[in-house]
Design a protein around this motif. Sequence first.
Motif, PDB file in Angstrom:
ATOM      1  N   UNK A 175       1.814   3.045   1.416  1.00  0.00           N
ATOM      2  CA  UNK A 175       2.625   3.748   0.415  1.00  0.00           C
ATOM      3  C   UNK A 175       1.771   4.823  -0.249  1.00  0.00           C
ATOM      4  N   UNK A 176       2.411   5.928  -0.618  1.00  0.00           N
ATOM      5  CA  UNK A 176       1.733   7.032  -1.291  1.00  0.00           C
ATOM      6  C   UNK A 176       2.137   6.982  -2.761  1.00  0.00           C
ATOM      7  N   UNK A 177       1.171   6.768  -3.639  1.00  0.00           N
ATOM      8  CA  UNK A 177       1.438   6.729  -5.080  1.00  0.00           C
ATOM      9  C   UNK A 177       1.256   8.150  -5.600  1.00  0.00           C
ATOM     10  N   UNK A 178       2.313   8.699  -6.196  1.00  0.00           N
ATOM     11  CA  UNK A 178       2.330  10.132  -6.466  1.00  0.00           C
ATOM     12  C   UNK A 178       2.750  10.438  -7.895  1.00  0.00           C
ATOM     13  N   UNK A 179       2.446  11.658  -8.302  1.00  0.00           N
ATOM     14  CA  UNK A 179       2.950  12.204  -9.560  1.00  0.00           C
ATOM     15  C   UNK A 179       4.461  12.382  -9.462  1.00  0.00           C
ATOM     16  N   UNK A 185      -3.434   2.374 -11.969  1.00  0.00           N
ATOM     17  CA  UNK A 185      -3.294   0.917 -11.915  1.00  0.00           C
ATOM     18  C   UNK A 185      -2.719   0.458 -10.578  1.00  0.00           C
ATOM     19  N   UNK A 186      -1.664   1.152 -10.109  1.00  0.00           N
ATOM     20  CA  UNK A 186      -1.055   0.781  -8.839  1.00  0.00           C
ATOM     21  C   UNK A 186      -2.026   0.956  -7.688  1.00  0.00           C
ATOM     22  N   UNK A 187      -2.848   2.007  -7.752  1.00  0.00           N
ATOM     23  CA  UNK A 187      -3.811   2.251  -6.676  1.00  0.00           C
ATOM     24  C   UNK A 187      -4.926   1.217  -6.710  1.00  0.00           C
ATOM     25  N   UNK A 188      -5.423   0.908  -7.899  1.00  0.00           N
ATOM     26  CA  UNK A 188      -6.450  -0.127  -8.033  1.00  0.00           C
ATOM     27  C   UNK A 188      -5.942  -1.466  -7.494  1.00  0.00           C
ATOM     28  N   UNK A 189      -4.679  -1.748  -7.729  1.00  0.00           N
ATOM     29  CA  UNK A 189      -4.107  -3.027  -7.293  1.00  0.00           C
ATOM     30  C   UNK A 189      -3.684  -3.037  -5.830  1.00  0.00           C
ATOM     31  N   UNK A 190      -3.946  -1.938  -5.109  1.00  0.00           N
ATOM     32  CA  UNK A 190      -3.690  -1.927  -3.677  1.00  0.00           C
ATOM     33  C   UNK A 190      -2.255  -1.672  -3.277  1.00  0.00           C
ATOM     34  N   UNK A 191      -1.448  -1.147  -4.189  1.00  0.00           N
ATOM     35  CA  UNK A 191      -0.056  -0.858  -3.854  1.00  0.00           C
ATOM     36  C   UNK A 191       0.034   0.268  -2.828  1.00  0.00           C
ATOM     37  N   UNK A 192      -0.893   1.221  -2.902  1.00  0.00           N
ATOM     38  CA  UNK A 192      -0.881   2.340  -1.983  1.00  0.00           C
ATOM     39  C   UNK A 192      -2.109   3.203  -2.185  1.00  0.00           C
ATOM     40  N   UNK A 193      -2.108   4.366  -1.570  1.00  0.00           N
ATOM     41  CA  UNK A 193      -3.205   5.326  -1.707  1.00  0.00           C
ATOM     42  C   UNK A 193      -2.716   6.481  -2.572  1.00  0.00           C
ATOM     43  N   UNK A 194      -3.653   7.204  -3.197  1.00  0.00           N
ATOM     44  CA  UNK A 194      -3.275   8.292  -4.102  1.00  0.00           C
ATOM     45  C   UNK A 194      -4.301   9.413  -4.024  1.00  0.00           C
TER      46      UNK A 194
END
Length: 303
Positions: free
Chosen positions: A188-192, A227-236
């Motif tokens: 998943x891509x964590x985005x603005x 926070x989502x990236x640190x928790x491994x939800x996706x890359x950013x």
Amino acid sequence: MNLTFLETFVWVAHLRSFTLAAERMHATQAAVSARIASLERELGVKLFVREPRDVRLTPEGERALAHAERMLRCSKEFYRDVASGDGLRGTARIGVIDTISHTWLIDFIRRSRATYPRIDLELVADTSLRLIDMLVAGEIDLGLIMGPVGGPEMIDIDLCTYASAWVASPTLGLDGRPLDVGDLVRHAIVSFPRCSQPHQAMMRYFSRFTEDETTFYSTNSLATIIRMTVDGIGVAAIPPTVVRRELERGELVRLDVRQPFPPLGFQATYRDGPASHLPAALADLAREVAREFCGGQDPALAW
């Protein structure tokens, strides 16, 4: 000639309303009317045609407006170049985006307090898109945003630029080897937020992939992205300057992606007008603070 009366005249001319001008100048409508009447008596001309639902400049008012704006610009420059910090006073409404809040905003507040002790700050945190709308509507005086905004009434001052890098939790096992864009879309891509400049750049970055091949989680909160990236939800794709502590603690790792993500540029933006001496002074101060901050960073990451 009373500069406050000239400023009142310019606001009424631009807003075409005595009521709106009174709100903008924190005065009563009666006070605004009295100032205009006094100015008309002093000049010996009628400046406005007052109609039930509109206020229009007379031909004499049209000629006077250009002169009044020029005089107020000279006054603003005089204050900026000659007056001490104690000479500037008032309340400045400043909109700021998260990326700046996470880096040099506190330095800016401290510097403002030391340089302009009589200026009160009202801070609004929001996205660049929302802050631009607030600038146009006159709800804030200065935006520290990702711009520029452009337009004949807007002044954009370049502040700084941050390099972006792909980061992820080490639990995803993506570090230590070269990656391609195709390797990223497996996560998943964590985005603005959507419609923001970084998200639009993100969509161009992944343009060769279909919607079925990519998953985007968009949010207007930088803290949530981290926070989502640190928790491994996706890359950013985040400026390393913003997540320096997370990188140092090993909560995030930089990814070696062959296709770099474009850097992010930031501006201080305000509306040019009769009361812009405060935002102009603070915009210049923000530029100084931003440049000093970048001077203490890796020049490849912030400039």
